[in-house]
Design an enzyme around this catalytic site. Structure first.
Site: not given
Ligand code: CA
Length: 707
Positions: A282, A327, A417, A633, A636-637
């Site tokens: 994208n 996206d 994916w 943050c 991941c968090h």
């Molecule tokens: Ca993307």
């Protein structure tokens, strides 16, 4: 003499000899499979799962039928390999002559005896040591490896391509595939074909710049060719006519930003036309008004591009989302098949592709001509595809031109994916389908002052990233799709919006895992559930199947992971209780009649938020902390400070309560060896703000607002 012989043996052979478990085919040199293009296009090749999509077709269809609709109910655990050091496990293993090869977290590669699960060798590329600031965008998972002529080739998040000796796991060559200063990373599997190996990268959201993919010689690791997904600055001249053509579809000074197009998945080798098919990424940033202010199609973003396999030269393209601004990457798998689209017209050589944008495309592989396209998921950005022009018919307002708008599919896509599979017997494609909207709002974005990020997320539009995702935010389905009639045949509803890849067999079966830990087999013809097992943790990976000494097995990696788990996170993911390293990660292998007990993996865990007396969050600080949390943050968090299970939930963290501990971890990188990046740029005041935001979220969770 004896010592001498042992001394000459390779490490792998030695381990096997000592363990006394030489797989049958290894002891017969004549039975050794040469994994080359002939093997990967050989329809008679049944026993091995040679490549990411099993063979060059990427169909994920196995002709094995020992396990079938009649006996799949007797499937039991044959062996389990515990992987306590791993985190997310999302990869597709490969099997060759009784040995199973796979990449775990941080691209650690392993070879195991496919009959027993006994470890033969392990190679740790020490990804974190090479990562540096990239740890911020390095989520630790790897979708797989490629096996070619005795070499196992892996890719690491820090950009290395490493060829290993398949017998010993020893490195043969290592190549750095991008400038380590660039905010790029690799999560995908490389793809080997015609003595070359191709790899792309990800990072369109973090300022990755001008997208490209590169092919290297399998023998040496030296670069063979490079293809740019986005054209460069016209003033510098173009690499070739294809780049010059692409530049005409861009406006403004896109080269200053780079344009994105990072291509992190979907490389299919089409031997019949000797071309490599690429599903491209994208735009960077997502918002086209910043990237290419006067519009344009922005080639070769969000396209299927065919390149000559030897030279890497452009042959043709089909763009799924012209001028993309949502996206809607096209990095979803590209599956090859021969389909009779109209009765009596004979079979056409086609590719099938179901990218994020929600349409299922059937495309002629000869010239890239669109043959048919219909929505397989809920789609509101377009009302259909105009078959005369091959272009989408966009819905008014979909580009959030005048006001914010809610659009289906979401930024996670109608399909991501998680691989789909195609069964030539049923004629159906099995799609892991996702239904979730995204709300688009760029009313508060200043396009003129927008700056390309570096190792931080900035997509040029507010899509609510970083805010909590509620438990019932979306849904998902295992959808059986008829690619000839372009319509749904059957569908099985699944929990949550995030799901896992599929695999199908000549036993008329479809296998798929779920987010709630259920791994199931369905009748490929009608979707009837025939068998299931609870693996005790969320599943993101696709299963594979193979045979050793005439016996068929089904293997699956279990370790909750993927973008929605980490940077989505939130209540949507946390509700299942898959806590940070709480449940054992493992490789499970099943066979008919096997009856090993399922391993104890650990109880479900839910964050126990800490609300110490005397800490009243400061509203202004918490507000500033929220902005910092979202950019640094949340990826991941988890959204809204609710971890999806990929990392510790910060609301339950003691360290967040103590200034000195927090500084050591965040500013000094005390937990870097476990994957926690170092943020030298965050000041003491920033940490105070973050602390107040996290405390506020903890209090909110302890005392839900009454309404
Ligand atoms: Ca993307």
């Amino acid at each position: 003499m004896k010592a001498n012989r042992l001394g000459r043996m390779t490490g792998a052979a030695m381990i096997l000899a000592i363990a006394g478990t030489l797989p049958g085919s290894w002891s017969r040199a004549s039975a050794e499979t040469v994994v080359d293009d002939a093997a990967m296009t050989d329809a008679a090749q049944k026993d091995n799962w040679l490549a990411y999509g099993r063979d060059h077709s990427e169909q994920r269809y196995s002709p094995l039928d020992e396990i079938n609709v009649d006996n799949v109910s007797k499937l039991g655990l044959a062996w389990a390999l515990p992987l306590p050091a791993d985190r997310a496990l999302v990869g597709t293993p490969v099997t060759v002559d009784g040995v199973l090869y796979f990449t775990g977290s941080y691209s650690v590669a392993r070879a195991v005896d496919a009959k027993t699960g006994k470890l033969i060798w392990e190679y740790d590329p020490e990804t974190l040591k090479h990562a540096g600031d990239r740890a911020r965008m390095l989520w630790g998972w790897s979708r797989g490896l490629t096996f070619y002529k005795g070499k196992v080739i892996i890719a690491t998040a820090d950009g290395r391509l490493i060829a290993l000796d398949s017998k010993t796991g020893k490195p043969i060559w290592t190549t750095q595939t991008f400038d380590p200063k660039l905010p790029l990373h690799i999560s995908g599997a490389p793809k080997a074909f015609r003595d070359l190996v191709i790899i792309g990268n990800g990072g369109s959201e973090q300022g990755g710049g001008r997208g490209f993919i590169t092919a290297y010689h399998v023998d040496t690791g030296k670069e063979a060719w490079k293809f740019y997904v986005v054209p460069g600055n016209p003033a510098d001249g173009f690499e070739d006519a294809a780049q010059e053509m692409a530049a005409k579809t861009w406006t403004g000074e896109w080269w200053k930003i780079g344009g994105g197009g990072q291509t992190w998945n979907a490389f299919t080798y089409d031997a019949e036309f000797d071309q490599i098919l690429i599903g491209t990424g994208n735009g960077g940033p997502w918002n086209q008004k910043i990237r290419s202010p006067q519009g344009g199609d922005n080639l070769f973003l969000c396209s299927v591009v065919a390149l000559d396999a030897t030279s890497g030269k452009y042959k043709w393209h089909y763009q799924t989302t012209p001028g993309e601004t949502w996206d809607y990457t096209s990095t979803m798998d590209i599956v090859l098949a021969d389909l009779e689209l109209k009765e009596g017209e004979g079979k056409k050589k086609v590719l099938m592709h179901a990218p994020k944008n929600g349409f299922f495309y059937v495309i002629d592989r000869k010239d890239g001509k669109l043959l048919s396209a219909e929505p397989f998921a809920k789609v509101t950005w377009a009302t259909g595809i105009d078959m005369k022009t091959g272009r989408p018919i966009e819905a008014p307002g979909a580009r959030y031109e005048k006001e914010p708008v809610t659009i289906w599919p979401s930024v996670f896509g109608g399909h991501s994916w998680h691989a789909m599979s195609y069964n030539p017997n049923t004629g159906l494609v099995y799609i892991p389908k996702m239904e979730l909207p995204t709300h688009w709002d760029d009313s508060k974005i200043d396009f003129n002052s927008w700056k390309k990020p570096s190792f931080q997320i900035d997509v040029g539009v507010d899509v609510g990233l970083g805010g909590d995702i509620p438990k019932d935010a979306g849904t998902s389905f295992l959808t059986a799709w008829d690619p000839v009639k372009q319509k749904k045949v059957w569908e099985v509803p699944q929990p949550n919006y995030w799901n896992a890849g599929t695999m199908t067999t000549a036993g008329n079966l479809v296998f798929q895992g779920q987010i709630d830990g259920k791994f199931a087999a369905y009748d490929a013809r009608d979707g009837k559930e025939l068998w299931s097992v609870n693996v005790g943790s969320g599943i993101s990976a696709p299963p594979i199947t193979y045979a050793v000494d005439g016996k068929q097995y089904v293997s699956l990696l279990v370790g909750f992971g993927g973008a929605a788990v980490a940077y989505g996170g939130g209540s949507s993911m946390a509700q299942y209780g898959w806590g940070y390293r709480a449940q054992l990660r493992q490789l499970l292998t099943f066979a008919v009649g096997a009856d090993k007990p399922m391993p104890e993996v650990g109880e479900r865990t839910f964050a126990k938020v800490l609300t110490p007396a005397g800490f009243t969050p400061d509203a202004a600080l918490a507000d500033r902390g929220e902005h910092l949390y979202k950019s640094s943050c949340a990826w991941c968090h988890g959204a809204g400070a609710v971890s999806g299970g990929y990392t510790p939930d910060l609301r339950a963290s003691e360290a967040v309560l103590h200034d000195e501990q927090l500084k050591k971890i965040v500013q000094e990188g005390a937990l870097f060896p476990s994957g926690m990046p170092q943020f030298k740029n965050l000041t003491d005041d920033d940490l105070k703000a973050l602390q107040n935001f996290i405390r506020k979220k903890a209090l909110d969770a302890a005392q839900p607002p009454s309404n």
